[in-house]
Scaffold this active site. Structure first.
Site, PDB file in Angstrom:
ATOM      1  N   THR A 121     -36.705  79.409   1.452  1.00  0.00           N
ATOM      2  CA  THR A 121     -35.875  78.957   2.573  1.00  0.00           C
ATOM      3  C   THR A 121     -35.477  80.181   3.389  1.00  0.00           C
ATOM      4  O   THR A 121     -34.881  81.111   2.851  1.00  0.00           O
ATOM      5  CB  THR A 121     -34.621  78.244   2.034  1.00  0.00           C
ATOM      6  OG1 THR A 121     -35.057  77.198   1.174  1.00  0.00           O
ATOM      7  CG2 THR A 121     -33.785  77.667   3.166  1.00  0.00           C
ATOM      8  N   GLU A 148     -40.254  73.939   0.664  1.00  0.00           N
ATOM      9  CA  GLU A 148     -40.220  73.246  -0.620  1.00  0.00           C
ATOM     10  C   GLU A 148     -38.889  72.515  -0.718  1.00  0.00           C
ATOM     11  O   GLU A 148     -37.857  73.066  -0.383  1.00  0.00           O
ATOM     12  CB  GLU A 148     -40.319  74.326  -1.711  1.00  0.00           C
ATOM     13  CG  GLU A 148     -40.275  73.820  -3.103  1.00  0.00           C
ATOM     14  CD  GLU A 148     -41.396  72.846  -3.368  1.00  0.00           C
ATOM     15  OE1 GLU A 148     -42.560  73.193  -3.126  1.00  0.00           O
ATOM     16  OE2 GLU A 148     -41.093  71.713  -3.798  1.00  0.00           O
ATOM     17  N   LEU A 150     -37.855  70.862  -3.656  1.00  0.00           N
ATOM     18  CA  LEU A 150     -37.611  70.429  -5.035  1.00  0.00           C
ATOM     19  C   LEU A 150     -36.156  70.591  -5.459  1.00  0.00           C
ATOM     20  O   LEU A 150     -35.452  71.497  -5.028  1.00  0.00           O
ATOM     21  CB  LEU A 150     -38.547  71.137  -6.018  1.00  0.00           C
ATOM     22  CG  LEU A 150     -38.431  72.631  -6.286  1.00  0.00           C
ATOM     23  CD1 LEU A 150     -37.311  72.972  -7.243  1.00  0.00           C
ATOM     24  CD2 LEU A 150     -39.741  73.120  -6.864  1.00  0.00           C
ATOM     25  N   ARG A 151     -35.744  69.659  -6.307  1.00  0.00           N
ATOM     26  CA  ARG A 151     -34.407  69.703  -6.890  1.00  0.00           C
ATOM     27  C   ARG A 151     -34.524  70.237  -8.307  1.00  0.00           C
ATOM     28  O   ARG A 151     -35.436  69.839  -9.037  1.00  0.00           O
ATOM     29  CB  ARG A 151     -33.804  68.299  -6.980  1.00  0.00           C
ATOM     30  CG  ARG A 151     -33.601  67.604  -5.661  1.00  0.00           C
ATOM     31  CD  ARG A 151     -33.520  66.098  -5.883  1.00  0.00           C
ATOM     32  NE  ARG A 151     -34.765  65.583  -6.450  1.00  0.00           N
ATOM     33  CZ  ARG A 151     -34.895  64.379  -7.015  1.00  0.00           C
ATOM     34  NH1 ARG A 151     -33.871  63.565  -7.108  1.00  0.00           N
ATOM     35  NH2 ARG A 151     -36.050  63.981  -7.503  1.00  0.00           N
ATOM     36  N   ALA A 256     -18.353  61.559  -4.647  1.00  0.00           N
ATOM     37  CA  ALA A 256     -17.243  62.503  -4.427  1.00  0.00           C
ATOM     38  C   ALA A 256     -16.907  63.182  -5.748  1.00  0.00           C
ATOM     39  O   ALA A 256     -17.076  62.612  -6.818  1.00  0.00           O
ATOM     40  CB  ALA A 256     -16.033  61.743  -3.892  1.00  0.00           C
ATOM     41  N   CYS A 264     -28.815  76.839  -3.620  1.00  0.00           N
ATOM     42  CA  CYS A 264     -29.352  76.462  -2.310  1.00  0.00           C
ATOM     43  C   CYS A 264     -28.292  76.023  -1.305  1.00  0.00           C
ATOM     44  O   CYS A 264     -28.040  76.721  -0.329  1.00  0.00           O
ATOM     45  CB  CYS A 264     -30.392  75.355  -2.470  1.00  0.00           C
ATOM     46  SG  CYS A 264     -31.840  75.922  -3.348  1.00  0.00           S
TER      47      CYS A 264
HETATM   48  C1  UDX Z   1     -31.004  71.076  -3.316  1.00  0.00           C
HETATM   49  C2  UDX Z   1     -31.796  70.051  -2.474  1.00  0.00           C
HETATM   50  O1  UDX Z   1     -31.519  68.716  -2.940  1.00  0.00           O
HETATM   51  C3  UDX Z   1     -33.277  70.332  -2.578  1.00  0.00           C
HETATM   52  O2  UDX Z   1     -33.996  69.429  -1.765  1.00  0.00           O
HETATM   53  C4  UDX Z   1     -33.521  71.769  -2.140  1.00  0.00           C
HETATM   54  O3  UDX Z   1     -34.893  72.085  -2.292  1.00  0.00           O
HETATM   55  C5  UDX Z   1     -32.673  72.741  -2.956  1.00  0.00           C
HETATM   56  O4  UDX Z   1     -31.313  72.372  -2.868  1.00  0.00           O
HETATM   57  P1  UDX Z   1     -30.494  71.385  -5.910  1.00  0.00           P
HETATM   58  O5  UDX Z   1     -29.728  72.622  -5.527  1.00  0.00           O
HETATM   59  O6  UDX Z   1     -31.421  71.448  -7.082  1.00  0.00           O
HETATM   60  O7  UDX Z   1     -31.384  70.880  -4.667  1.00  0.00           O
HETATM   61  O8  UDX Z   1     -29.405  70.277  -6.235  1.00  0.00           O
HETATM   62  P2  UDX Z   1     -28.979  68.845  -5.676  1.00  0.00           P
HETATM   63  O9  UDX Z   1     -29.427  67.809  -6.619  1.00  0.00           O
HETATM   64  O10 UDX Z   1     -29.319  68.678  -4.266  1.00  0.00           O
HETATM   65  O11 UDX Z   1     -27.398  68.968  -5.829  1.00  0.00           O
HETATM   66  C6  UDX Z   1     -26.682  69.963  -5.104  1.00  0.00           C
HETATM   67  C7  UDX Z   1     -25.220  69.947  -5.444  1.00  0.00           C
HETATM   68  O12 UDX Z   1     -24.592  68.824  -4.852  1.00  0.00           O
HETATM   69  C8  UDX Z   1     -24.901  69.874  -6.934  1.00  0.00           C
HETATM   70  O13 UDX Z   1     -23.843  70.772  -7.204  1.00  0.00           O
HETATM   71  C9  UDX Z   1     -24.449  68.449  -7.137  1.00  0.00           C
HETATM   72  O14 UDX Z   1     -23.556  68.305  -8.197  1.00  0.00           O
HETATM   73  C10 UDX Z   1     -23.775  68.155  -5.803  1.00  0.00           C
HETATM   74  N1  UDX Z   1     -23.721  66.734  -5.448  1.00  0.00           N
HETATM   75  C11 UDX Z   1     -24.879  66.038  -5.252  1.00  0.00           C
HETATM   76  C12 UDX Z   1     -22.497  66.098  -5.266  1.00  0.00           C
HETATM   77  O15 UDX Z   1     -21.440  66.718  -5.427  1.00  0.00           O
HETATM   78  N2  UDX Z   1     -22.478  64.786  -4.895  1.00  0.00           N
HETATM   79  C13 UDX Z   1     -23.613  64.071  -4.705  1.00  0.00           C
HETATM   80  O16 UDX Z   1     -23.504  62.877  -4.376  1.00  0.00           O
HETATM   81  C14 UDX Z   1     -24.853  64.715  -4.887  1.00  0.00           C
END
Ligand code: UDX
Length: 437
Positions: A121, A148, A150-151, A256, A264
């Protein structure tokens, strides 16, 4: 195809193993010799479900290898760049030093008919800058950006079956060649009818940061509503359910709680703002500052709720923390709200006993003074207040009735709104959550 992946962190290691699993010959390059050594034995240097098996399979097939020497990437046709782009130590912008080092390391080994495909990114304009650097060095390699999405926790699924592919390429025959090469890389993904968007490089770079900014905004939106719901005695989870039925809104990413963390979203929204400032359009993304503040405020809210539960003075009181990773199914503690809250409470004098199914070792490296327990029950035993901060399934499955005798005081603060308030209260707990009465 012969492919190299430069940078073998969460993104690169999975990408390399995924490409080898669909038949390519892949070398993963990383400057960290210890990481390369672990990967070369077929083990992931971090927790990602399924990755160990995929690595072992790739190594056994002879199609996957790892090295610290960029020269081993020399015969690759496509070089993916997957190095980290963390937040700069000097402000909100991205620190591109690993990216620049990756390009410099590759330079002497690049052939004219190869392709560099960036996955990291990056601030918009980075691909163009890399292309200029190659031109200046007299190297004809094509540069594309292939973000990319990916999660963590679902990285393999997201790599092998992504929602979409985005190819950011230059105009003309060189761009067309980049598309051909990427199509060959992703043949198995395209066979699944995965949407494929071909854009300019700038657009592709912006797709990625826009996606993350939107997701962060969605989470902060519902967290802001949760503050209002709490003040008004309403239930934010019911609000999320009800608005989520509107297909234009959707229920996902409306949970919430303590907010977003990880490697990320937090740094990406800051870097996006910083780049917009540089482009003279800072006002457009000023709202991301508010998204960031709402997010950080959730940590204050939970820490304050804990102190309130302890009658205003946490000194010497025992706080059980369930969860340290920034989200479940991960051992990643980068910018983790859970770890942040644990450390704040500790610095206020509380005795913090934390547990997490995967992230304890990483947390211990950050602060060896935190106390760690092997299980939720061990952490809760003798506690004055318990705080759920990462919604691992085993914490969601806790039976409130069978553990109510363990703590000194059965007080549960649910920082993720995942427990059933009625069941916990019925079992004799004082139950408090964010944005629910
Ligand atoms: C994220 C993006 O989803 C992904 O597409 C990108 O490539 C990288 O960043 P990731 O960091 O693996 O992925 O986590 P993600 O599942 O997106 O969750 C991010 C954060 O948001 C976590 O701390 C999660 O707990 C929080 N979250 C997520 C919430 O607080 N509420 C939600 O409803 C969803």
């Amino acid at each position: 195809m012969k492919i190299s992946v430069i940078g073998c962190g969460y993104l690169g290691a999975v990408h390399a193993a995924g490409l080898a699993s669909v038949g390519h010959e892949v070398v993963g390059i990383d400057v960290d010799a210890a990481r390369v050594a672990v990967l070369s034995t077929g083990r992931a240097p971090f927790f990602e479900p399924g990755l160990d098996d995929l690595l072992a399979e790739g190594l056994a097939s002879g199609r996957l290898s790892f090295s610290t020497d960029p020269a081993d990437a020399a015969d690759a046709v496509v070089h993916f760049i997957a190095v980290g782009t963390p937040q700069s130590a000097y402000g909100g912008g991205a620190d591109l030093r690993y990216l620049d080092a990756a390009v410099e390391g590759l330079l002497p080994h690049l052939s004219a008919d190869a392709l560099i495909a960036g996955k990291s990114t990056v601030p918009v304009g980075t691909a163009e800058r890399i292309a200029e650097r190659l031109e200046q060095a007299g190297v004809r390699t094509i540069v594309a950006w292939n973000p990319e999405f990916l999660r963590e926790g679902f990285a393999i699924e997201d790599t092998l079956r992504p929602d979409r592919l985005v190819y950011g390429v230059e105009a003309g025959p060189r761009g067309e060649r980049a598309v051909e090469l990427l199509d060959e890389v992703y043949r198995t993904v395209l066979d699944l009818d995965t949407p494929r968007l071909v854009t300019s490089r700038e657009t592709a770079e912006l797709v990625k940061v826009s996606a993350n900014a939107f997701l962060a905004t969605k989470i902060s939106f519902i967290n802001a509503i949760s503050e209002v719901a709490e003040a008004a005695g309403a239930d934010v989870t019911a609000i999320a359910d009800a608005i989520g039925f509107d297909a234009r809104i959707g229920r996902r990413f409306l949970n919430a709680g303590v907010g977003f963390g990880g490697g990320c979203l937090p740094k990406d929204i800051r870097a996006f703002r910083a780049r917009a400032d540089e482009l003279g359009v800072g006002a457009s993304l000023a709202f991301l500052g508010e998204v960031d503040s709402i997010n950080l405020r959730q940590r204050d809210r939970v820490a304050r709720a804990v102190v309130d539960a302890l009658g205003g003075d946490p000194t010497g009181r025992r706080v059980a923390i369930l969860g340290l990773a920034f989200k479940p199914n991960s051992d990643d503690i980068r910018d983790s709200p859970a770890l942040d809250i644990a450390l704040r409470l500790q610095s206020q004098g509380a005795t913090v006993v934390a547990t997490d199914p995967q992230a304890v070792e990483n947390a211990r490296r950050v602060d060896p003074d935190l106390q760690f327990a092997a299980t939720a029950e061990d952490a809760i035993a003798g506690s004055d207040v318990t705080v759920l901060l990462t919604e691992w399934q085993q914490f969601r499955d806790l039976d409130p009735a069978s553990i109510v005798g363990l703590p000194s005081s059965p007080y549960m603060i649910d920082g993720r709104n995942v427990l059933d308030p009625f069941a916990w209260r019925e079992a004799g707990w004082i139950y408090r959550s964010l944005g629910r009465p």
